[in-house]
Enzyme design. Structure first.
Site, PDB file in Angstrom:
ATOM      1  N   HIS A  17       0.859  -1.190   0.000  1.00  0.00           N
ATOM      2  CA  HIS A  17       0.000   0.000   0.000  1.00  0.00           C
ATOM      3  C   HIS A  17       0.893   1.237   0.000  1.00  0.00           C
ATOM      4  O   HIS A  17       1.875   1.313   0.745  1.00  0.00           O
ATOM      5  CB  HIS A  17      -0.881  -0.014   1.254  1.00  0.00           C
ATOM      6  CG  HIS A  17      -1.737   1.208   1.417  1.00  0.00           C
ATOM      7  ND1 HIS A  17      -2.730   1.547   0.530  1.00  0.00           N
ATOM      8  CD2 HIS A  17      -1.749   2.172   2.375  1.00  0.00           C
ATOM      9  CE1 HIS A  17      -3.327   2.644   0.933  1.00  0.00           C
ATOM     10  NE2 HIS A  17      -2.744   3.075   2.045  1.00  0.00           N
TER      11      HIS A  17
ATOM     12  N   HIS B  64       1.651  11.237  -1.858  1.00  0.00           N
ATOM     13  CA  HIS B  64       0.364  11.090  -1.187  1.00  0.00           C
ATOM     14  C   HIS B  64      -0.329  12.448  -1.240  1.00  0.00           C
ATOM     15  O   HIS B  64       0.024  13.352  -0.486  1.00  0.00           O
ATOM     16  CB  HIS B  64       0.560  10.622   0.250  1.00  0.00           C
ATOM     17  CG  HIS B  64      -0.658  10.000   0.843  1.00  0.00           C
ATOM     18  ND1 HIS B  64      -0.764   9.661   2.169  1.00  0.00           N
ATOM     19  CD2 HIS B  64      -1.837   9.637   0.279  1.00  0.00           C
ATOM     20  CE1 HIS B  64      -1.946   9.126   2.397  1.00  0.00           C
ATOM     21  NE2 HIS B  64      -2.616   9.103   1.261  1.00  0.00           N
TER      22      HIS B  64
END
Length: 932
Positions: A453, A498
């Site tokens: 992830h 991110h």
């Protein structure tokens, strides 16, 4: 002591003395006692690293250039430049690579030091470090060292004198300024890779800066101009997470470092793996020898006992000391043990009663030795290896017996002990660990897939570093699904980070070129899946497609799938291929107009779960995430609250729009995406009813942790039915900003193929993940059991005793257990055995506590585990230290999937939470499995 025992001890002593010397090299401790530095070792050292008198007293001055006149060094020896190699003294003097000199001051060259592994080389007859003349020269060059530029950023260049410390087998960086820190010490055994050129994040960042400098005609001041053919990087540390970027003066100098270091690293690691047990033995001697004089007095032996984690009264310790002290040698008026006597002392301590009992059960009562037929009887009756015959037993004896009694067809107790310690009798099936043994020709949906992830992150989810190293590290450990969180870059090329956080940014091109292309199939030949989180504009979506096709080339799977496809291809059919998992635009008659086709909303792995502040789904037994109060610094707490508040406002606004607008326009996707999306096409998941009606076999959903937990608890049978034919991804809660993980095994128990984990985090979730995928040689794909593929009747909501198994684990004894960092005292160990898998199978049993003994504790206790769904279960050993002041600390671990659990007498080889071996720490157990 009878003759066989004397022979055994003598052979053990010689092998141990040699093998273990290499560990001292890696530990940085003084390794070889003075009395072992004999002429034979010195002669062998001269063979490995030729002695040159001039290098003992001379100093290397600044290097000349081709065509420059000869100069003299401080010894008065003439210095010439010959084909780019500086030569000092006579023509026969060894060559020193260009650039060895300090650019400002003279740098002393280390005198030749007799390597402390020389005794090992002598006793084994192996020249493992240098096998030819040219390699001898290279090793000598990097032993002498040279100045290299250490690069840490665009304006962070530091000149250090680097050399290989042959004596301690480590790379050492020294600063020429006494107040400045050096380049540190890197043990060679911790080096995982050496890369040539620009293949790290730092070099990627400074390369564009350097190009501008080159256009201006060079660097500013002493700063060199970065040229790729002079650069190399050393990847080291736990999991290869640390990077040392270096620049040499010439390409030849760079090549010498890369070649020499690669050779030494490979050799040292081979030694470390082959001789691990005896390496540990020598290390104990060195650590006990506090004054480095090659012998131990009684007080040093007492200190050793404490280090070995065993409590013994001084009277008994003195008795063992006197028994081992056969030479009666004295030092400063005290009796001492030499290394051979220390080995005897060690073996007196080593006695494992349970192994001794087992050996005596099958060996000859008359001779105390074991024949090949007697070994066969043990293998048949105790280990279930009924296919072993006399000749195979003889081969085992020849491999593991360390005395010359094997030539007479016998095995001693020591040989039997080493046989039991081998991979062959590991509690985790060694064939499963080392060979891809499963059928790899079934559809992708029939396999668990090792998945990461936010692969690009190396730390925190809100303010951590994004790095190409994240992808390289994941691929090297066998991970097959990587996440790419793509956003528009300022220069027209996609970047990865991110989104809406303070994480740093890296380019897609760097990730594809330096990470995925180079390392995709290093650990496994089976397909790599790039899971795309697409936040790109149309133009940069097209750029993404072009970059993937240009950089990955034939590795990229681009063949379209037929419209009537009913089964997705197998890992074998997709071998050495890279699959793009993303949303795919639908064709419309308007495609030629370049209007954009509409598809589902962008897949955002945070969209479903950010309204949840926390989730109690990782219990205390499985490493719950830290609370925000404990984890967040004030700055990160402010950032987290701001992030969360912003997401809530966004969600509130989204809900209002959904209420006021009947239908929300979908995010536009570039038609070019159809060129690279095929066997795994992303599709939004609503519910199981909708999925059963609308999903094709290639459609693959992403389900957030909270939603997946609800589905697992409410509709386990539908979950299982859906995952039979569709690759399903579950990803961590968005508020796990500390990069903690969800428990993977509940979702594995209903067939979920992709449970994405933050692999940068050392926790139980990754420990379980490592155990599962180790069961098929760490190739990244593990075939699901038949009950999850409807080949056998099974309902996760209505369990019966049809598949119930009873595991009886007799925990016999332990050896060399690690100390507790929290207590700082001799441990009081006990063993827990847990089951993790189907929720109804969650259980644990434990042994009693053995007080004050971490060296060779004996439990001899049987624990019984009744498992209803064994085929989805993990068997988990946890060694703990009883503490009256706090929670009992975990000392070591081991986890084995049920299908890889072996029966009979076995050793449980222990590791830490990061799966790093703690050898020779181990548990000796007996395993039996029966039907209900």
């Amino acid at each position: 002591m009878n003759e066989s025992e004397t022979t055994k001890e003598r052979v053990t002593t010689e092998a141990s003395r040699g093998k273990a010397s290499e560990e001292g090299v890696m530990s940085g401790e003084s390794t070889v006692p003075h009395h072992e530095k004999d002429n034979a070792a010195a002669h062998l050292h001269d063979q490995i690293l030729p002695t040159d008198p001039s290098t003992k007293t001379g100093r290397i001055t600044q290097q000349g250039r081709g065509g420059q006149p000869a100069s003299e060094d401080r010894t008065g020896q003439p210095t010439t430049i010959d084909n780019g190699v500086r030569r000092t003294g006579s023509p026969d003097s060894p060559r020193i690579p260009t650039g060895v000199a300090n650019m400002e001051n003279e740098t002393p060259v280390a005198v030749n030091i007799r390597p402390r592994y020389s005794k090992f080389l002598e006793t084994t007859g192996k020249k493992v470090l240098v096998r030819n003349c040219s390699m001898e020269e290279v090793v000598q060059k990097i032993q002498e060292g040279c100045p290299l530029w250490k690069v840490r950023g665009v304006n962070k260049w530091f000149q250090r004198h680097y050399k290989v410390d042959i004596d301690n087998m480590c790379l050492v960086g020294e600063s020429k300024k006494w107040w400045s820190p050096g380049g540190g010490v890197v043990p060679l055994v911790e080096i995982t890779e050496i890369r040539e050129g620009w293949k790290t994040d730092t070099f990627n960042k400074v390369s564009s800066h350097t190009e501008k400098l080159k256009e201006k005609g060079g660097g500013a001041g002493d700063e060199p101009v970065l040229e790729e053919n002079k650069c190399f990087s050393i990847i080291h540390g736990q999991g290869g997470r640390d990077v040392l970027d270096l620049v040499a003066s010439t390409e030849e100098e760079r090549d010498a470092w890369v070649t020499g270091l690669s050779h030494l690293v490979q050799s040292v690691k081979a030694l470390h793996e082959e001789k691990q047990y005896d390496v540990w033995l020598r290390k104990q001697f060195e650590e006990a020898d506090k004054d480095n004089n090659g012998s131990l007095n009684f007080s040093e032996c007492c200190a050793l006992l404490k280090q070995l984690n065993i409590k013994m009264d001084k009277i008994h310790a003195k008795k063992l000391f006197n028994q081992a002290n056969t030479s009666k040698q004295k030092r400063d008026g005290e009796q001492v043990l030499e290394v051979e006597e220390f080995v005897a002392f060690y073996h007196a301590l080593l006695k494992m009663p349970e192994v001794e009992k087992l050996y005596k059960k099958y060996c000859s009562e008359k001779t105390g030795l074991m024949s090949a037929d007697q070994l066969c009887a043990f293998l048949h009756k105790e280990q279930g290896l009924t296919d072993y015959d006399h000749s195979q037993a003889t081969k085992l004896m020849n491999e593991f017996e360390i005395s010359n009694l094997k030539d007479q067809g016998y095995m001693t107790q020591d040989g039997f002990y080493h046989l039991l310690l081998s991979d062959m009798f590991d509690v985790f099936n060694c064939n499963h660990q080392n060979e891809i043994h499963q059928d790899m020709n079934q559809p992708l949906s029939h396999y668990f897939i090792d998945s990461s992830h936010n692969t690009y992150l190396t730390g925190h989810q809100l303010a951590g570093e994004s790095s190409v190293e994240g992808y390289i590290s994941a691929l090297k450990r066998g991970c097959r699904l990587l996440e790419l969180d793509l956003w528009d870059g300022d220069d027209g090329e996609p970047i990865i980070y991110h989104g809406h956080t303070l994480t740093s940014k890296i380019t897609l091109a760097d990730v594809l070129r330096d990470g995925i292309k180079l390392y995709a199939f290093e650990a496994s030949p089976y397909p790599v899946i790039l899971s795309i989180e697409n936040h790109l504009s149309l133009d940069q979506q097209r750029t993404m497609v072009k970059l993937m096709k240009d950089i990955l080339g034939d590795m990229l799977a681009t063949d379209p799938v037929p419209d009537d496809i009913t089964v997705i291809p197998s890992p074998e059919a997709l071998k050495n291929k890279i699959i793009v998992r993303a949303k795919k635009p639908k064709e419309t008659p308007d495609e030629q107009t370049d209007h954009l086709l509409y598809s589902s909303e962008v897949e955002d792995d945070d969209e479903d779960d950010d309204d949840q502040d926390s989730i109690d789904y990782i219990d205390s037994d499985d490493g719950a995430a830290q609370s925000k109060k404990d984890f967040f610094t004030p700055h990160l707490l402010t950032l987290y609250r701001s992030f969360k508040s912003s997401k809530k406002r966004k969600q509130s606004s989204t809900k209002k729009r959904r209420m006021s607008q009947p239908q929300k326009p979908h995010k536009p996707l570039a038609p070019e995406l159809r060129q690279i999306v095929n066997v795994l096409e992303g599709k939004k998941f609503l519910n199981f009813q909708d999925a059963f009606e609308t999903y094709k076999c290639v459609n693959t959903p992403s389900i957030g942790e909270t939603k997946a937990k609800g589905l697992f608890e409410s509709y386990p049978d539908d979950f299982l039915k859906f995952t039979e034919g569709h690759v399903t991804k579950v990803y961590p809660l968005g508020t796990r900003t500390d990069s903690s993980n969800l428990k993977p095994y509940p979702f594995w128990s209903v067939g979920c193929q992709i449970v994405a984990l933050n692999m940068q985090t050392e926790d139980k979730a990754n420990f379980y993940n490592d155990a599962l995928f180790k069961s098929n040689a760490n190739c990244g794909y593990v075939l699901k059991p038949d009950i999850l593929l409807k080949k056998e009747p099974y309902s996760p909501s209505e369990l019966s005793d049809r598949y119930t198994k009873v595991i009886r684990v007799t925990v016999l004894s332990g050896q060399h257990l690690p100390n507790s960092a929290k207590k700082g005292d001799i441990v009081d160990p006990y063993v827990q055995v847990k089951v993790r898998g189907h929720p109804l199978d969650k259980q644990k049993q434990r042994t009693k506590v053995v007080k004050n003994n971490g060296f060779n504790p004996v439990w001899n206790e049987t624990l019984e585990l009744r498992i209803k769904v064994p085929y989805v279960s993990l068997i988990y050993f946890s060694l703990r230290d009883e503490s009256s002041l706090a929670r009992d600390p975990v000392l070591a671990l081991c986890c084995i999937p049920f299908n890889s659990l072996t029966t009979g007498y076995r050793f449980v080889h222990l590791t830490d939470l990061g799966s790093k071996s703690l050898a020779p720490s181990a548990l000796f157990v007996h395993i039996s499995i029966s039907d209900n």
